[in-house]
Motif scaffolding. Structure first.
Motif, short mmCIF file in Angstrom:
data_model
loop_
_atom_site.label_atom_id
_atom_site.label_comp_id
_atom_site.label_asym_id
_atom_site.label_seq_id
_atom_site.Cartn_x
_atom_site.Cartn_y
_atom_site.Cartn_z
N ASP A 287 1.35 17.19 14.87
CA ASP A 287 1.91 16.75 13.58
C ASP A 287 1.10 17.27 12.40
OD1 ASP A 287 3.43 15.26 11.67
OD2 ASP A 287 1.75 13.84 11.60
N SER A 288 1.77 17.85 11.46
CA SER A 288 1.14 18.22 10.19
C SER A 288 1.91 17.63 9.01
CB SER A 288 1.07 19.75 10.04
OG SER A 288 2.37 20.31 10.00
N LEU A 289 3.21 17.45 9.20
CA LEU A 289 4.07 16.94 8.12
C LEU A 289 3.65 15.54 7.66
CD1 LEU A 289 6.62 16.98 6.32
CD2 LEU A 289 7.88 16.13 8.30
N TYR A 290 3.68 14.57 8.59
CA TYR A 290 3.37 13.20 8.23
C TYR A 290 1.88 13.00 7.98
CZ TYR A 290 8.15 12.63 9.81
OH TYR A 290 9.51 12.76 9.96
N TYR A 291 1.06 13.75 8.72
CA TYR A 291 -0.38 13.69 8.50
C TYR A 291 -0.71 14.07 7.05
CZ TYR A 291 -5.18 15.39 8.36
OH TYR A 291 -6.48 15.63 7.99
N THR A 292 -0.08 15.11 6.55
CA THR A 292 -0.34 15.56 5.18
C THR A 292 0.08 14.50 4.16
OG1 THR A 292 -0.03 17.87 5.84
CG2 THR A 292 0.12 17.37 3.49
N LYS A 293 1.20 13.83 4.41
CA LYS A 293 1.65 12.77 3.52
C LYS A 293 0.60 11.66 3.40
CE LYS A 293 5.77 14.06 2.13
NZ LYS A 293 6.18 14.12 0.72
N PHE A 294 0.03 11.28 4.54
CA PHE A 294 -0.97 10.21 4.53
C PHE A 294 -2.30 10.70 3.98
CE2 PHE A 294 2.17 8.17 7.11
CZ PHE A 294 1.95 6.81 6.91
N LYS A 295 -2.60 11.96 4.20
CA LYS A 295 -3.83 12.52 3.64
C LYS A 295 -3.79 12.50 2.11
CE LYS A 295 -6.73 16.67 3.74
NZ LYS A 295 -6.90 18.03 4.34
N LEU A 296 -2.64 12.80 1.54
CA LEU A 296 -2.50 12.89 0.09
C LEU A 296 -2.24 11.54 -0.58
CD1 LEU A 296 -0.32 16.13 -0.18
CD2 LEU A 296 -2.79 15.92 -0.60
N PRO B 205 10.58 12.41 0.41
CA PRO B 205 11.65 11.73 1.15
C PRO B 205 11.34 11.51 2.64
CG PRO B 205 12.16 14.05 1.00
CD PRO B 205 10.85 13.86 0.27
N GLU B 206 10.24 12.09 3.12
CA GLU B 206 9.99 12.05 4.56
C GLU B 206 9.64 10.65 5.08
OE1 GLU B 206 9.11 16.19 3.10
OE2 GLU B 206 8.58 14.16 2.47
N VAL B 207 8.87 9.91 4.30
CA VAL B 207 8.47 8.56 4.73
C VAL B 207 9.02 7.53 3.74
CG1 VAL B 207 6.54 7.02 5.28
CG2 VAL B 207 6.35 9.48 5.74
N ARG B 208 9.96 6.71 4.19
CA ARG B 208 10.53 5.67 3.35
C ARG B 208 9.71 4.39 3.48
NH1 ARG B 208 16.33 5.75 6.10
NH2 ARG B 208 14.87 5.39 7.81
N GLU B 209 9.82 3.55 2.49
CA GLU B 209 9.07 2.29 2.55
C GLU B 209 9.50 1.44 3.74
OE1 GLU B 209 7.93 -1.62 -0.19
OE2 GLU B 209 9.29 -0.08 -0.97
N SER B 210 10.76 1.50 4.11
CA SER B 210 11.26 0.71 5.24
C SER B 210 10.68 1.18 6.57
CB SER B 210 12.79 0.79 5.30
OG SER B 210 13.23 2.13 5.43
N ASP B 211 10.11 2.39 6.60
CA ASP B 211 9.50 2.93 7.82
C ASP B 211 7.99 2.72 7.85
OD1 ASP B 211 11.86 3.95 9.00
OD2 ASP B 211 11.80 5.69 7.68
N PHE B 212 7.42 2.27 6.75
CA PHE B 212 5.97 2.13 6.64
C PHE B 212 5.50 0.99 7.53
CE2 PHE B 212 2.01 1.17 4.22
CZ PHE B 212 1.47 2.44 4.22
N ARG C 235 0.81 -1.22 0.00
CA ARG C 235 0.00 0.00 0.00
C ARG C 235 0.85 1.28 0.00
NH1 ARG C 235 -4.22 -1.77 4.83
NH2 ARG C 235 -5.39 -3.35 3.64
N TYR C 236 2.13 1.12 0.23
CA TYR C 236 3.01 2.29 0.31
C TYR C 236 3.13 2.98 -1.06
CZ TYR C 236 7.40 4.92 0.54
OH TYR C 236 8.35 5.90 0.46
#
Length: 362
Positions: free
Chosen positions: A253-262, A226-233, A219-220
């Motif tokens: 948190d807004s940085l990682y939240y936005t990544k998952f929102k998009l 670059p903020e969220v790598r597959e190895s961190d998922f 699902r990744y």
């Protein structure tokens, strides 16, 4: 006849006897079979690891090169570090916030009323009803509704509802632990047991594990780089119980939240579906504070059927033996009973059995 002639005749007349074939000793055969079994088991475990297991072979891979953080990452890390290093605010009476995420009316209000009875000042209640205004039958729940928005299964609105509940609960400075519950959840232990379990710990209970399969890292999306790598998922159950520091971190948190929102939603590229409520918090805390979480949830949910939804317990399934078996797994405080919510009488009939289980009596 001379003796040497007798000897020569004897040699010529002897039948050729085949040499014995070398046989593998039983010990050697056992060793070969054992080695073959270990090899197969190792390959199988690597390809199909248990849900809560991360293969040590991942640690043998070369470390990913260190990169320079983006401005937003650096700012987020400063905020996270400040939150995690700040001691919790001392309160005169530590309370636990019970946050109910429900479509409408709560079918088990009477049972929860029985659970909370006699413990005033040690808990607070918050209800997020996403479809219709709930009708409360217990006075404890009246006036506990918060401003709610529509929630769609599998979409970021589920995470939005969780954050909305946390924001309301954080306004009470005495709330030190925050439990997310559904309309189908019932307690497995008495209030004192649960209170000591949560208030006495310095960690949060967030399910988080590496899943290399089609319902995990498949699902990744690389758009998270670059903020969220597959190895961190990571993946985990939606239901959590967090301490105050972690509740603040989720709100901040807004940085990682936005990544998952998009980039974590149904109907992504290549026909993939990603569900933010299963991946956002497990990934966030694996990256930000992995030692601060237990990597498992305190809510019992049965995923053994391998379907999109957990096992649906119906009224007749919720028996004394079932509750006894779940209660003996000491990590669980709550039990999610999806189908039983339509027939709450069966659960209510078992409330005294539940109490006796909590005290270890039959």
């Amino acid at each position: 006849m001379k003796s040497h002639q007798l000897w020569q005749l004897g040699i010529k007349d002897m039948k050729a006897v085949p040499l014995p074939r070398a046989r593998t000793s039983p010990k050697k055969r056992v060793c070969i079979l054992l080695a073959a079994f270990v090899s197969v088991a190792t390959v199988w475990a690597y390809l199909y690891p248990p849900q809560h297991y991360t293969s040590p072979m991942r640690d043998w891979l070369p470390a990913e090169p260190v990169r320079e953080l983006t401005d937003q990452e650096r700012a987020s890390h400063v905020v996270f570090k400040q939150i995690l290093s700040t001691p919790p605010v001392k309160s005169r009476k530590s309370k636990i916030a019970f946050m109910f995420l429900t479509p409408g009316t709560l079918p088990f209000e009477r049972l929860w009323e029985n659970f909370f009875e006699g413990h005033e000042g040690r808990y607070t209640i918050y209800v997020h009803a996403s479809r219709e205004k709930p009708e409360h039958v217990s006075p404890l729940f009246i006036g506990r509704d918060i401003h709610s928005e529509k929630v769609a299964w599998g979409k970021i609105s589920m995470v939005d509802a969780e954050r909305r509940l946390l924001a309301n609960a954080l306004e009470d400075i005495d709330n030190q632990h925050f439990v997310l519950l559904s309309d189908s959840c019932v307690p497995l232990h008495n209030f004192d047991y649960m209170y000591g379990y949560l208030i006495g710990t310095n960690i949060s209970f967030i399910d988080s594990f590496y899943d290399p399969g089609p319902h995990g890292n498949f699902r990744y999306s690389k758009n998270m780089l670059p903020e969220v790598r597959e190895s961190d998922f990571r993946k985990g159950s939606q239901w959590f119980s967090v301490k105050r520091q972690h509740a603040l971190l989720i709100i901040a948190d807004s940085l990682y939240y936005t990544k998952f929102k998009l980039y974590c939603k149904p109907g992504m590229e290549d026909g993939r579906n990603c569900y933010a409520d299963e991946h956002y918090l497990p990934t966030l805390f694996h990256m930000v504070d992995p030692s601060g979480i237990a990597n498992w949830s305190v809510t019992h949910v049965d995923w053994s059927e391998g379907k999109w939804h957990p096992k649906a317990y119906r009224a007749n399934d919720v028996t004394y033996e079932l509750l006894k078996n779940i209660t003996f797994q000491e990590k669980y405080l709550w039990f999610s009973t999806p189908k039983a919510s339509k027939s709450p009488k069966r659960i209510l009939d078992l409330k005294w059995l539940r109490k006796s289980l909590a005290y270890g009596m039959e």
